[in-house]
Write an enzyme that holds these catalytic residues in place. Structure first.
Site, PDB file in Angstrom:
ATOM      1  N   ARG A   1       0.665  -1.258  -0.131  1.00 23.12           N
ATOM      2  CA  ARG A   1       0.055   0.082  -0.024  1.00 23.12           C
ATOM      3  C   ARG A   1       1.114   1.115   0.039  1.00 23.12           C
ATOM      4  O   ARG A   1       1.748   1.415   0.824  1.00 23.12           O
ATOM      5  CB  ARG A   1      -0.910   0.082   1.368  1.00 23.12           C
ATOM      6  CG  ARG A   1      -1.739  -0.869   1.099  1.00 23.12           C
ATOM      7  CD  ARG A   1      -2.991  -0.560   2.206  1.00 23.12           C
ATOM      8  NE  ARG A   1      -2.759  -0.012   3.524  1.00 23.12           N
ATOM      9  CZ  ARG A   1      -3.539   0.556   4.555  1.00 23.12           C
ATOM     10  NH1 ARG A   1      -4.843   0.290   4.271  1.00 23.12           N
ATOM     11  NH2 ARG A   1      -3.013   0.771   5.595  1.00 23.12           N
TER      12      ARG A   1
ATOM     13  N   THR B   1      -1.034   7.463  -0.947  1.00 23.87           N
ATOM     14  CA  THR B   1      -2.343   7.376  -1.345  1.00 23.87           C
ATOM     15  C   THR B   1      -2.770   6.243  -0.943  1.00 23.87           C
ATOM     16  O   THR B   1      -4.472   5.914  -1.225  1.00 23.87           O
ATOM     17  CB  THR B   1      -2.072   7.139  -3.099  1.00 23.87           C
ATOM     18  OG1 THR B   1      -1.479   5.648  -3.303  1.00 23.87           O
ATOM     19  CG2 THR B   1      -1.163   7.927  -3.671  1.00 23.87           C
TER      20      THR B   1
ATOM     21  N   ASP C   1       0.394  -3.607  11.857  1.00 20.75           N
ATOM     22  CA  ASP C   1       0.852  -3.721  10.847  1.00 20.75           C
ATOM     23  C   ASP C   1       1.236  -5.505  10.501  1.00 20.75           C
ATOM     24  O   ASP C   1       2.341  -5.790  11.276  1.00 20.75           O
ATOM     25  CB  ASP C   1       2.177  -2.812  10.279  1.00 20.75           C
ATOM     26  CG  ASP C   1       2.559  -3.221   9.000  1.00 20.75           C
ATOM     27  OD1 ASP C   1       2.600  -2.108   7.964  1.00 20.75           O
ATOM     28  OD2 ASP C   1       3.053  -4.285   8.547  1.00 20.75           O
TER      29      ASP C   1
ATOM     30  N   ASP D   1       4.862  -6.280   9.543  1.00 20.59           N
ATOM     31  CA  ASP D   1       6.256  -5.704  10.422  1.00 20.59           C
ATOM     32  C   ASP D   1       5.900  -6.823  11.535  1.00 20.59           C
ATOM     33  O   ASP D   1       7.041  -7.060  12.260  1.00 20.59           O
ATOM     34  CB  ASP D   1       5.706  -4.348  10.952  1.00 20.59           C
ATOM     35  CG  ASP D   1       6.253  -3.444  10.088  1.00 20.59           C
ATOM     36  OD1 ASP D   1       6.882  -3.545   9.042  1.00 20.59           O
ATOM     37  OD2 ASP D   1       5.702  -2.393  10.209  1.00 20.59           O
TER      38      ASP D   1
END
Ligand code: PRP
Ligand code: URA
Length: 209
Positions: free
Chosen positions: A104, A108, A200, A203
């Protein structure tokens, strides 16, 4: 119309609680994601076709059923989808594995595809697309577009945690794709992270933060 199934089996809920915990480290997180993927794989493969066979037991001939050789491809969305592959392979050791690389864009929030390598006979396979997180749905929609461009026809999408916004987006964009979810969360925050979610996923799996 997509079938959306929230798989709220107690073992799945228990393990989802553990991966949400910010104090769960990468080693445990990886093991839990793999275990949840395996538990989900059990239900995702429920409609695999069977064929009748005859087996010689030590006592007599038994009519039995075996999976009728419908070939499966497991396709993780990189990076975080990689964490679900071994769990699925434990159930389907002869499945082929394709990879779709997407991230991603932090500005944006739109998916950027950087890699796509699929089994050559993907059009004949039952495709199980895996990614732990379904947030806006952009990544899953893009990955399914790539699969369809390569002629994949039977696609299921399996994720661990989903936001309602992502489920709506994917099912509207691809009504032929069934979606399997371990936990349906409340919403997205201003950065399009799932709330409460688990942070995340990439991560946390790979220890990159
Ligand atoms: C995460 C996750 C999904 C995507 C979901 O990947 O693994 O692929 O975000 O968000 P979306 O539904 O809004 O598209 P990320 O882009 O962080 O890439 P990474 O796995 O390489 O870290
Ligand atoms: N990607 C993640 O890894 N987590 C989220 O909450 C949203 C997207």
């Amino acid at each position: 119309m997509s079938k959306v199934q929230v798989m709220d089996h107690p073992l799945i809920q228990h393990k989802i609680a553990l991966i949400r915990d910010k104090d769960t480290g990468s080693k445990d997180f990886r093991e839990l994601v793999e275990e949840i993927a395996m538990l989900m794989g059990y239900e995702v493969t429920r409609d695999l076709p069977l064929k009748e066979v005859e087996i010689e037991t030590p006592i007599a001939t038994a009519k039995a059923k075996m999976v009728a050789g419908k070939d499966v491809a497991i396709v993780p969305i990189l990076r975080a989808g990689l964490g679900m592959v071994n769990g699925m392979l434990n159930l389907m050791p002869t499945a082929k594995v394709g990879h779709i690389g997407l991230y991603r864009d932090p500005e944006t929030l739109l998916p950027v595809e950087y890699y796509c390598k699929l089994p050559v006979d993907i059009e004949h396979r039952e495709v199980i697309l895996v990614d732990p997180m379904l947030a806006t749905g952009g990544s899953a929609i893009d990955a399914i577009n790539s699969l369809k461009e390569k002629n994949a026809k039977h696609i299921k999408f399996v994720c661990l945690i989903a936001a309602p916004e992502g489920v709506k987006a994917v099912t509207e964009a691809h009504p032929d794709v069934d979606v399997y979810i371990a936990a349906l969360d409340e919403k997205l925050n201003d950065h399009c992270y799932i709330v409460p979610g688990l942070g995340d996923a990439g991560d946390r799996l790979f220890g990159t933060k």
